[in-house]
Scaffold this motif. Structure first.
Motif, mmCIF file in Angstrom:
data_model
loop_
_atom_site.group_PDB
_atom_site.id
_atom_site.type_symbol
_atom_site.label_atom_id
_atom_site.label_comp_id
_atom_site.label_asym_id
_atom_site.label_seq_id
_atom_site.Cartn_x
_atom_site.Cartn_y
_atom_site.Cartn_z
ATOM 1 N N GLU A 74 0.826 -1.203 0.000
ATOM 2 C CA GLU A 74 0.000 0.000 0.000
ATOM 3 C C GLU A 74 0.861 1.255 0.000
ATOM 4 N N ALA A 75 0.268 2.361 -0.457
ATOM 5 C CA ALA A 75 0.996 3.624 -0.607
ATOM 6 C C ALA A 75 1.624 4.090 0.702
ATOM 7 N N PHE A 76 0.906 3.923 1.825
ATOM 8 C CA PHE A 76 1.424 4.433 3.099
ATOM 9 C C PHE A 76 2.701 3.701 3.504
ATOM 10 N N GLU A 77 2.842 2.406 3.108
ATOM 11 C CA GLU A 77 4.058 1.664 3.429
ATOM 12 C C GLU A 77 5.245 2.203 2.634
ATOM 13 N N ILE A 78 4.996 2.543 1.367
ATOM 14 C CA ILE A 78 6.056 3.118 0.528
ATOM 15 C C ILE A 78 6.460 4.481 1.065
ATOM 16 N N GLN A 79 5.456 5.285 1.429
ATOM 17 C CA GLN A 79 5.738 6.626 1.938
ATOM 18 C C GLN A 79 6.551 6.564 3.219
ATOM 19 N N LYS A 80 6.289 5.568 4.047
ATOM 20 C CA LYS A 80 7.028 5.420 5.289
ATOM 21 C C LYS A 80 8.504 5.175 5.001
ATOM 22 N N VAL A 81 8.780 4.354 3.987
ATOM 23 C CA VAL A 81 10.173 4.093 3.595
ATOM 24 C C VAL A 81 10.829 5.365 3.071
ATOM 25 N N LEU A 82 10.111 6.102 2.215
ATOM 26 C CA LEU A 82 10.655 7.340 1.653
ATOM 27 C C LEU A 82 10.937 8.372 2.745
#
Length: 324
Positions: A74-82
């Motif tokens: 999900e997008a929120f997981e990617i954003q957390k990494v970024l």
């Protein structure tokens, strides 16, 4: 037994449509493998100059989510990494985000998922990463950098092309007013125009005696620059004490691309003109255009204030006498 176990795991990963399976397919596809045409130009796959970055990011993606189904990310997981992993290195974050986006996009028509969650994440802040070179940067570079790097800087400035495409440029014929090239990143054909001053620089540049109609940018020994050779030489020049400002103020070759866009916009070229000449997306040109417009509007506003100041002065300063 180990080989059989490996094949079994790969098969299971494919059935579950995991990131490991997707990465394996992607690495073996024409979209990733570099292909060359008859003239030796790259036509398919990930550009050779960025293969190492892609490989490194694909390894990172597999380490993080290899066993997970692609559809579950999900997008929120990617954003957390970024936000966490790339907070101090936004440039690396943009490359990671771009790699992940391309990988997932490639997997969509192949049944891995139906949408791209990367589209719903923020691009790591790029403020100041690719600043245009100010006049002092050019003065410093041309005074202290090795002479066989100079023409490439002029090429970046007058054409707005990326470094990898600048180094592939071929010497144009004497009467030519343009030198079309195929942009490596987009595979688009760009109608690069030759400015009169740039033309004089090209004509004055050394010629490769073995292939005078081919290489434009040459080393001091007359051999055409390779991408890696140029990159190494560039880094060594910037390590000189006299060139310390380049590191401190983050003046990079790619900043010349912004110089080119700004120059074209400043003289009144439309965004469509700039996009065609430089080979930049309309969205990016529009972003630069807004920045340039601020300065153009500010200058215009001051001219209006100058012309109308006499009628305004009494309302602003009352009867105060003019200085001098």
């Amino acid at each position: 037994m180990d080989k059989a176990d490996g094949m079994g795991r790969a098969l299971a990963a494919g059935i579950r449509r995991t990131f490991s399976a997707l990465i394996l397919e992607f690495r073996e596809s024409a979209a990733y493998q570099v292909k060359f045409d008859a003239e030796g130009n790259e036509r398919q796959g990930i550009a050779e100059s960025t293969q190492e970055q892609y490989a490194r990011n694909l390894d990172t993606i597999e380490e993080a989510w290899g066993d997970d189904p692609v559809a579950s990310l999900e997008a929120f997981e990617i954003q957390k990494v970024l936000d966490k992993a790339f907070r101090e290195t936004p440039a690396a974050g943009r490359v990671f985000r771009s790699t992940l986006s391309r990988l997932i996009s490639w997997g969509i028509p192949r049944g891995y998922r139906s949408d791209n969650p990367v589209d719903h994440t923020e691009t790591p802040d790029s403020a100041g990463t690719y600043s245009p070179w100010p006049p002092e940067a050019f003065e410093l570079f041309f005074e202290h950098a090795r002479v066989d790097l100079h023409l490439a800087v002029y090429s970046g400035l007058f054409t707005g092309q990326r470094k990898v495409d600048v180094l592939k440029m071929r010497r144009p014929l004497a009467a030519a007013t343009e030198m079309p090239l195929v942009a490596q990143k987009t595979s688009d054909r760009v109608p690069v125009q030759i400015h009169s001053e740039y033309r004089s620089l090209i004509d004055a540049a050394p010629v490769d005696s073995d292939s005078p109609s081919i290489a434009l940018h040459l080393r001091a020994d007359g051999v055409a620059w390779s991408y890696e050779g140029f990159k190494t030489a560039w880094g060594r020049e910037l390590d000189k004490p006299e060139m310390a400002l380049f590191r401190q103020r983050r003046w990079v070759f790619h900043g010349l691309r912004k110089n080119a866009v700004n120059m074209l916009l400043e003289v009144g070229c439309s965004e469509e003109h700039v996009s065609a000449i430089v080979g930049m997306s309309a969205a990016m040109v529009h972003r630069y255009s807004k920045e340039v417009s601020k300065f153009r509007l500010a200058r215009s506003a001051m001219k209006l204030l100058e012309s109308g100041w006499e009628s305004q002065r009494i309302h602003v300063l009352g009867s105060k006498r003019k200085p001098g």
